[in-house]
Design an enzyme around this catalytic site. Structure first.
Site, PDB file in Angstrom:
ATOM      1  N   CYS A  90       4.773  -6.219   2.018  1.00 25.29           N
ATOM      2  CA  CYS A  90       5.652  -5.113   1.555  1.00 25.29           C
ATOM      3  C   CYS A  90       5.207  -3.927   2.447  1.00 25.29           C
ATOM      4  O   CYS A  90       5.034  -4.420   3.701  1.00 25.29           O
ATOM      5  CB  CYS A  90       5.764  -4.258   0.029  1.00 25.29           C
ATOM      6  N   TYR A  91       3.937  -2.990   2.550  1.00 19.33           N
ATOM      7  CA  TYR A  91       3.221  -2.317   3.585  1.00 19.33           C
ATOM      8  C   TYR A  91       2.526  -3.386   4.988  1.00 19.33           C
ATOM      9  O   TYR A  91       3.356  -3.193   5.652  1.00 19.33           O
ATOM     10  CB  TYR A  91       2.087  -1.611   2.753  1.00 19.33           C
ATOM     11  N   GLU A 106       3.863 -11.233  -5.634  1.00 16.65           N
ATOM     12  CA  GLU A 106       3.270 -11.456  -6.740  1.00 16.65           C
ATOM     13  C   GLU A 106       3.109 -11.210  -7.889  1.00 16.65           C
ATOM     14  O   GLU A 106       2.689 -11.443  -8.217  1.00 16.65           O
ATOM     15  CB  GLU A 106       1.871 -11.564  -5.765  1.00 16.65           C
ATOM     16  N   GLY A 159       0.746  -1.234   0.351  1.00 17.41           N
ATOM     17  CA  GLY A 159       0.060  -0.265   0.010  1.00 17.41           C
ATOM     18  C   GLY A 159       1.240   1.224  -0.244  1.00 17.41           C
ATOM     19  O   GLY A 159       1.936   1.704   0.300  1.00 17.41           O
ATOM     20  N   ASP A 201     -14.748 -13.228 -22.917  1.00 18.47           N
ATOM     21  CA  ASP A 201     -14.904 -12.617 -21.608  1.00 18.47           C
ATOM     22  C   ASP A 201     -16.679 -12.558 -21.459  1.00 18.47           C
ATOM     23  O   ASP A 201     -17.474 -12.760 -20.464  1.00 18.47           O
ATOM     24  CB  ASP A 201     -14.886 -10.850 -20.917  1.00 18.47           C
ATOM     25  N   HIS A 260       7.804  -7.732  -3.753  1.00 15.32           N
ATOM     26  CA  HIS A 260       6.945  -8.421  -3.978  1.00 15.32           C
ATOM     27  C   HIS A 260       6.762  -9.575  -4.214  1.00 15.32           C
ATOM     28  O   HIS A 260       6.602  -9.633  -5.650  1.00 15.32           O
ATOM     29  CB  HIS A 260       5.756  -7.500  -5.051  1.00 15.32           C
ATOM     30  N   LYS A 319      -7.740 -12.541 -17.023  1.00 16.59           N
ATOM     31  CA  LYS A 319      -8.610 -13.525 -18.605  1.00 16.59           C
ATOM     32  C   LYS A 319      -7.839 -14.820 -18.871  1.00 16.59           C
ATOM     33  O   LYS A 319      -8.877 -15.380 -19.025  1.00 16.59           O
ATOM     34  CB  LYS A 319      -7.422 -12.675 -19.826  1.00 16.59           C
TER      35      LYS A 319
HETATM   36  N1  LIG Z   1     -19.610  -4.872 -29.212  1.00 21.53           N
HETATM   37  C1  LIG Z   1     -20.910  -5.589 -28.623  1.00 21.53           C
HETATM   38  N2  LIG Z   1     -21.946  -5.452 -28.420  1.00 21.53           N
HETATM   39  C2  LIG Z   1     -22.815  -6.474 -26.854  1.00 21.53           C
HETATM   40  N3  LIG Z   1     -21.582  -6.051 -25.665  1.00 21.53           N
HETATM   41  C3  LIG Z   1     -20.714  -5.563 -26.124  1.00 21.53           C
HETATM   42  C4  LIG Z   1     -20.357  -4.933 -27.057  1.00 21.53           C
HETATM   43  N4  LIG Z   1     -18.558  -5.119 -26.989  1.00 21.53           N
HETATM   44  C5  LIG Z   1     -18.045  -5.638 -25.485  1.00 21.53           C
HETATM   45  N5  LIG Z   1     -19.194  -5.677 -25.290  1.00 21.53           N
HETATM   46  C6  LIG Z   1     -19.799  -5.740 -23.640  1.00 21.53           C
HETATM   47  O1  LIG Z   1     -18.024  -4.875 -23.176  1.00 21.53           O
HETATM   48  C7  LIG Z   1     -17.287  -6.032 -22.354  1.00 21.53           C
HETATM   49  C8  LIG Z   1     -16.872  -6.035 -21.744  1.00 21.53           C
HETATM   50  O2  LIG Z   1     -15.345  -6.165 -23.158  1.00 21.53           O
HETATM   51  P1  LIG Z   1     -14.783  -6.828 -23.468  1.00 21.53           P
HETATM   52  O3  LIG Z   1     -13.531  -6.544 -25.143  1.00 21.53           O
HETATM   53  O4  LIG Z   1     -13.400  -5.699 -22.063  1.00 21.53           O
HETATM   54  O5  LIG Z   1     -15.074  -7.988 -23.399  1.00 21.53           O
HETATM   55  P2  LIG Z   1     -15.082  -9.467 -23.800  1.00 21.53           P
HETATM   56  O6  LIG Z   1     -15.217  -9.019 -25.803  1.00 21.53           O
HETATM   57  O7  LIG Z   1     -16.170  -9.853 -23.867  1.00 21.53           O
HETATM   58  O8  LIG Z   1     -13.811 -10.119 -24.624  1.00 21.53           O
HETATM   59  P3  LIG Z   1     -12.668  -9.527 -25.051  1.00 21.53           P
HETATM   60  O9  LIG Z   1     -12.193  -9.069 -23.649  1.00 21.53           O
HETATM   61  O10 LIG Z   1     -11.963 -11.314 -25.006  1.00 21.53           O
HETATM   62  O11 LIG Z   1     -13.276  -9.081 -26.218  1.00 21.53           O
HETATM   63  C9  LIG Z   1     -17.901  -7.324 -22.778  1.00 21.53           C
HETATM   64  O12 LIG Z   1     -17.932  -8.505 -21.900  1.00 21.53           O
HETATM   65  C10 LIG Z   1     -19.901  -7.037 -23.415  1.00 21.53           C
HETATM   66  O13 LIG Z   1     -20.467  -7.183 -22.055  1.00 21.53           O
HETATM   67  N1  LIG Z   2       4.723  -1.335  -1.731  1.00 20.03           N
HETATM   68  C1  LIG Z   2       4.525  -0.892  -0.788  1.00 20.03           C
HETATM   69  O1  LIG Z   2       3.300  -1.292  -0.604  1.00 20.03           O
HETATM   70  C2  LIG Z   2       5.054   0.029  -0.240  1.00 20.03           C
HETATM   71  C3  LIG Z   2       5.586  -0.062   1.250  1.00 20.03           C
HETATM   72  C4  LIG Z   2       6.009   2.115   1.976  1.00 20.03           C
HETATM   73  N2  LIG Z   2       4.481   2.792   1.428  1.00 20.03           N
HETATM   74  C5  LIG Z   2       7.127   1.888   1.612  1.00 20.03           C
HETATM   75  O2  LIG Z   2       7.060   2.763   0.603  1.00 20.03           O
HETATM   76  O3  LIG Z   2       7.988   1.380   1.985  1.00 20.03           O
END
Ligand SMILES: Nc1ncnc2c1ncn2[C@@H]1O[C@H](COP(=O)(O)OP(=O)(O)OP(=O)(O)O)[C@@H](O)[C@H]1O
Ligand SMILES: NC(=O)CC[C@H](N)C(=O)O
Ligand SMILES: O=c1[nH]c(=O)c2[nH+]cn([C@@H]3O[C@H](COP(=O)(O)O)[C@@H](O)[C@H]3O)c2[nH]1
Ligand SMILES: [Mg+2]
Length: 517
Positions: free
Chosen positions: A83-84, A173, A56, A229, A171, A372
């Protein structure tokens, strides 16, 4: 179904709290995020298998800094600080934290001590970790063994094995800490004693139950784009409420060649879900006419999407209103729109930061905390076709954010042709799965001089932006074979009138983003 005991990630305002949760899930242990403001009693009431304290932006000694309640440590729940979170844990248990003037940002060598304990056992004498701190733990609390140091952190990791507690200044992660996943797993399995039994199918069951509880017997519409998605979100909702769901696909005129036809044909065949297709080309292109600012384009598109969904909902509703809108929103859409805890607005994703203020739908977003690659796993598990699951992402605002300049039909046609060529050649080279996404960008307001057919040309450049990524949070430019790039370049300049130059974007994210707008 019994909910598994969660590993709670306490969010202290980290950019990457979700990344920690996702790494834990990758270790096949169920994980959830909770805000640091949640009282300890409430956290413990969730019967957590362990608690991880995130990084943080604050300093633990600053007035008003979010602190860890010492009650946490009177329970016997295993705790891991990052970290924090590491600093807050050290301070709460009687260690000291100070600003020593030694800051470390980015790749840093870590030196595990010979008595390296469990987390760093048998790892190299010096290993690369990713740091991002200005404060340091200068003295570990009583009962803790210091297990590593770095040039800027005298206490870079500590452990109290009998107490089942550990912490690290770096980190684990992020991908740049090469052994980070291994270290997290050692905490989960070897220190906290958790068994790796969770799988993404548990998410499916849990979300199906949640969706049923949220929606009841009401009707629902889902914005369906043809992307993975929304296909997965729709499949989850369909599993939960069946025919109460109708998908709405919006053809806003900003799609790639063949896309609308493909969605209409393949989606219903693959899933049997009701689909309504709306031709809204005039509406979107009218609203975008003359607009060049990327954020303005995004807000207009976000608004128009909702207006189209509202109109579609009125036509679909058999009785009363459709209250619920399903979207395939993922966690990166939320963080980039500034929706994380204390995170900056990078760009307004049309489905999050681009939503209009007068939105009346209640949103159903079962994938909002996921990345994703997790969504793809769930899609495969739900039985969606491979071609749908592995499709490259395509942004909802479509080609509008790949035309640098104002959007019109002529420019869209140019870009569509260039984009199709790039996609065809990538597929022909068998490289679809080596590239995560491949935007093609038209620099519509730039012209450069060329020589074509012995004559002068003054055309537009097109940018190729192939990237590799895991989750769109970070990315690198793809090292495509030169002969593939050459074929794409030759075909685009030969086949697309008005384009006389092709350039390759060799910027990672950060500092660039994947899309140009
Ligand atoms: N042409 C469209 N018609 C209807 N809904 C859409 C359209 N484009 C995007 N959306 C909505 O917006 C959301 C976000 O779009 P996004 O492109 O991030 O996701 P995705 O198209 O489902 O997947 P991807 O990231 O693989 O393209 C979609 O999941 C959908 O709900
Ligand atoms: N990335 C962090 O969690 C930073 C922790 C704290 N703010 C530092 O600078 O040490
Ligand atoms: O549905 C979407 N609506 C949007 O407004 C939007 N903006 C970016 N993207 C996609 O998100 C990922 C990260 O993109 P950036 O690196 O450009 O921020 C990449 O996969 C982008 O294609 C969007 N998707
Ligand atoms: Mg999409």
């Amino acid at each position: 179904m019994s909910t598994p005991r969660p590993v709670l990630v306490v969010d202290f305002g980290a950019q990457y709290a979700q990344l920690i949760a996702r790494r834990v899930r990758e270790a096949r242990v169920y994980s959830e995020i909770v805000p640091h403001s949640m009282p300890v009693a409430e956290m413990l009431a969730k019967n957590p298998a362990a608690i991880i304290l995130s990084g943080g932006p604050s300093s633990v000694y600053a007035p008003g800094a979010p602190l860890v309640d010492a009650d946490l440590f009177t329970s016997d729940v295993p705790v891991f600080g990052i970290c924090y979170g590491f600093q807050a844990m050290a301070q709460a248990l009687g260690g000291t934290v100070a600003r020593t003037g030694n800051r470390e940002y980015g790749g840093t060598p870590l030196r595990p001590r010979p008595e390296a304990g469990v987390l760093l056992r048998e790892l190299p004498a010096e290993l690369p970790v990713w740091m991002s701190h200005g404060d340091c733990v200068t003295e570990a609390p009583a009962g803790f063994t210091v297990t590593a140091e770095s040039a800027g952190a005298p206490v870079a990791a500590f452990e109290d094995l009998p107490g089942r507690r550990a912490g690290v200044q770096f980190h684990p992660e992020v991908g740049h800490t090469a052994q980070g996943q291994e270290m997290l797993q050692r905490f989960l399995y070897d220190i906290a004693g958790i068994a790796p039994t969770w799988t993404p199918s548990n998410i499916i069951e849990e979300q199906v139950e949640r969706i049923r509880a949220q929606v009841g017997d009401k009707e629902v519409i889902c914005g369906l784009s043809g992307g993975v998605d929304s296909a997965v979100a729709a499949a989850l909702v369909h599993k939960a409420v069946g025919d109460q769901l109708t998908c709405v696909f919006v053809d806003h005129g900003l799609l790639r060649a063949g896309e609308a036809e493909q969605v209409e044909k393949d989606y219903v065949a693959a899933t049997g879900i009701k689909l309504k297709v709306v031709d809204a080309q005039e509406r979107f292109l009218g609203a975008l006419a003359g607009v060049t600012d990327p954020e303005q384009k995004r807000k207009i598109i976000g608004r128009e999407f909702i207006r189209v969904f509202e109109a579609a909902a009125r036509e679909i509703a058999a009785h009363g209103d459709v209250e619920f809108l399903v979207q395939g929103t993922l966690y990166p859409d939320v963080v980039e729109s500034g929706g994380g805890t204390g995170t900056a607005n990078i760009k307004s994703h049309h489905n999050v930061g681009g939503l209009p203020e007068d939105l009346k739908f209640a949103l159903v977003e079962p994938l909002r905390t996921l990345f994703k690659d997790e969504v793809r796993t769930i899609g495969l598990e739900l039985g969606l076709p491979e071609a749908m699951v592995w499709r490259h992402p395509f942004p909802g605002p479509g080609l509008a954010i790949r035309i640098i300049g104002a959007v019109d039909r002529e420019r869209l046609d140019l870009l569509r042709q260039a984009d199709l060529i790039a996609r065809e050649e990538l597929t022909a080279a068998g490289l679809d799965r080596d590239v995560w996404q491949f935007p093609v960008v038209l620099l519509a307001d730039v012209r450069s001089v060329g020589v074509q057919g012995d004559g002068r040309s003054y055309g537009h450049p097109v940018v190729l932006r192939p990237v590799s990524s895991e989750d769109a949070m970070t990315a690198d430019w793809s090292r495509l074979p030169y002969d593939v790039i050459a074929r794409i370049s030759t075909r685009i300049t030969n086949e697309v009138a008005e384009v006389n130059r092709v350039v390759l974007d060799v910027t990672s994210k950060p500092p660039g983003t994947i899309e140009w707008e």
